[in-house]
Design a protein around this motif. Structure first.
Motif, PDB file in Angstrom:
ATOM      1  N   PRO A 157       0.830  -1.215   0.000  1.00  0.00           N
ATOM      2  CA  PRO A 157       0.000   0.000   0.000  1.00  0.00           C
ATOM      3  C   PRO A 157       0.865   1.266   0.000  1.00  0.00           C
ATOM      4  CG  PRO A 157      -0.732  -1.534   1.681  1.00  0.00           C
ATOM      5  CD  PRO A 157       0.556  -2.067   1.147  1.00  0.00           C
ATOM      6  N   VAL A 158       0.347   2.324  -0.574  1.00  0.00           N
ATOM      7  CA  VAL A 158       1.051   3.603  -0.672  1.00  0.00           C
ATOM      8  C   VAL A 158       1.512   4.080   0.699  1.00  0.00           C
ATOM      9  CG1 VAL A 158       0.741   6.036  -1.260  1.00  0.00           C
ATOM     10  CG2 VAL A 158      -0.149   4.280  -2.763  1.00  0.00           C
ATOM     11  N   VAL A 159       0.702   3.889   1.723  1.00  0.00           N
ATOM     12  CA  VAL A 159       1.044   4.378   3.054  1.00  0.00           C
ATOM     13  C   VAL A 159       2.333   3.734   3.575  1.00  0.00           C
ATOM     14  CG1 VAL A 159      -0.357   2.721   4.359  1.00  0.00           C
ATOM     15  CG2 VAL A 159       0.039   5.003   5.290  1.00  0.00           C
ATOM     16  N   ILE A 160       2.614   2.509   3.192  1.00  0.00           N
ATOM     17  CA  ILE A 160       3.865   1.843   3.598  1.00  0.00           C
ATOM     18  C   ILE A 160       5.056   2.534   2.940  1.00  0.00           C
ATOM     19  CG2 ILE A 160       5.163  -0.327   3.510  1.00  0.00           C
ATOM     20  CD1 ILE A 160       2.783  -0.392   5.443  1.00  0.00           C
ATOM     21  N   TYR A 161       4.928   2.874   1.656  1.00  0.00           N
ATOM     22  CA  TYR A 161       6.014   3.562   0.952  1.00  0.00           C
ATOM     23  C   TYR A 161       6.265   4.957   1.542  1.00  0.00           C
ATOM     24  CZ  TYR A 161       5.612  -0.092  -2.580  1.00  0.00           C
ATOM     25  OH  TYR A 161       5.579  -1.295  -3.225  1.00  0.00           O
ATOM     26  N   ILE A 162       5.216   5.628   1.956  1.00  0.00           N
ATOM     27  CA  ILE A 162       5.379   6.950   2.569  1.00  0.00           C
ATOM     28  C   ILE A 162       6.167   6.833   3.870  1.00  0.00           C
ATOM     29  CG2 ILE A 162       4.153   8.875   3.660  1.00  0.00           C
ATOM     30  CD1 ILE A 162       1.908   8.382   1.578  1.00  0.00           C
ATOM     31  N   GLY A 163       5.834   5.848   4.694  1.00  0.00           N
ATOM     32  CA  GLY A 163       6.575   5.627   5.935  1.00  0.00           C
ATOM     33  C   GLY A 163       8.022   5.247   5.671  1.00  0.00           C
ATOM     34  N   TRP A 164       8.252   4.400   4.681  1.00  0.00           N
ATOM     35  CA  TRP A 164       9.618   4.001   4.336  1.00  0.00           C
ATOM     36  C   TRP A 164      10.422   5.207   3.872  1.00  0.00           C
ATOM     37  CZ3 TRP A 164      12.405   4.455  -0.147  1.00  0.00           C
ATOM     38  CH2 TRP A 164      13.629   3.804  -0.159  1.00  0.00           C
ATOM     39  N   TRP A 165       9.810   6.049   3.038  1.00  0.00           N
ATOM     40  CA  TRP A 165      10.487   7.235   2.527  1.00  0.00           C
ATOM     41  C   TRP A 165      10.876   8.177   3.668  1.00  0.00           C
ATOM     42  CZ3 TRP A 165       8.994  12.409   2.633  1.00  0.00           C
ATOM     43  CH2 TRP A 165       9.772  13.265   1.865  1.00  0.00           C
ATOM     44  N   ALA A 166       9.974   8.386   4.607  1.00  0.00           N
ATOM     45  CA  ALA A 166      10.277   9.268   5.740  1.00  0.00           C
ATOM     46  C   ALA A 166      11.437   8.708   6.564  1.00  0.00           C
ATOM     47  CB  ALA A 166       9.035   9.440   6.617  1.00  0.00           C
ATOM     48  N   ASN A 167      11.419   7.410   6.855  1.00  0.00           N
ATOM     49  CA  ASN A 167      12.516   6.805   7.610  1.00  0.00           C
ATOM     50  C   ASN A 167      13.830   6.871   6.838  1.00  0.00           C
ATOM     51  OD1 ASN A 167      10.957   6.116   9.821  1.00  0.00           O
ATOM     52  ND2 ASN A 167      10.412   4.129   8.983  1.00  0.00           N
ATOM     53  N   HIS A 168      13.764   6.697   5.542  1.00  0.00           N
ATOM     54  CA  HIS A 168      14.962   6.749   4.703  1.00  0.00           C
ATOM     55  C   HIS A 168      15.578   8.149   4.718  1.00  0.00           C
ATOM     56  CE1 HIS A 168      17.510   4.982   1.631  1.00  0.00           C
ATOM     57  NE2 HIS A 168      17.332   6.060   0.879  1.00  0.00           N
TER      58      HIS A 168
END
Length: 72
Positions: A24-35
């Motif tokens: 889901p898009v929300v997982i990618y958003i969280g990954w991007w923020a952590n990255h």
């Protein structure tokens, strides 16, 4: 004025990431923020090792301290 709750469906929609993951898009958003946090930490570490000025990324740093301390 009544505010509307945004539809959560767009953030729950799975997205194919280079045929590696379909999340889901929300997982990618969280990954991007952590990255981004990780790379900001790398930047400040390398700057500190070179004795360079470390900018205030999340607030004050040892080179650029916070404003005056609050008094009670």
């Amino acid at each position: 004025m009544k505010s509307e709750i945004p539809d959560a469906e767009p953030t729950c929609t799975p997205v194919n990431f280079m045929n590696f993951a379909n999340l889901p898009v929300v997982i990618y958003i969280g990954w991007w923020a952590n990255h981004m946090v990780h790379h900001r930490g790398q930047l400040s570490t390398y700057l500190r090792a070179m004795n360079a000025h470390v900018p205030s990324i999340y607030g004050g740093s040892a080179d650029e301290p916070f404003g005056m301390a609050a008094t009670a």
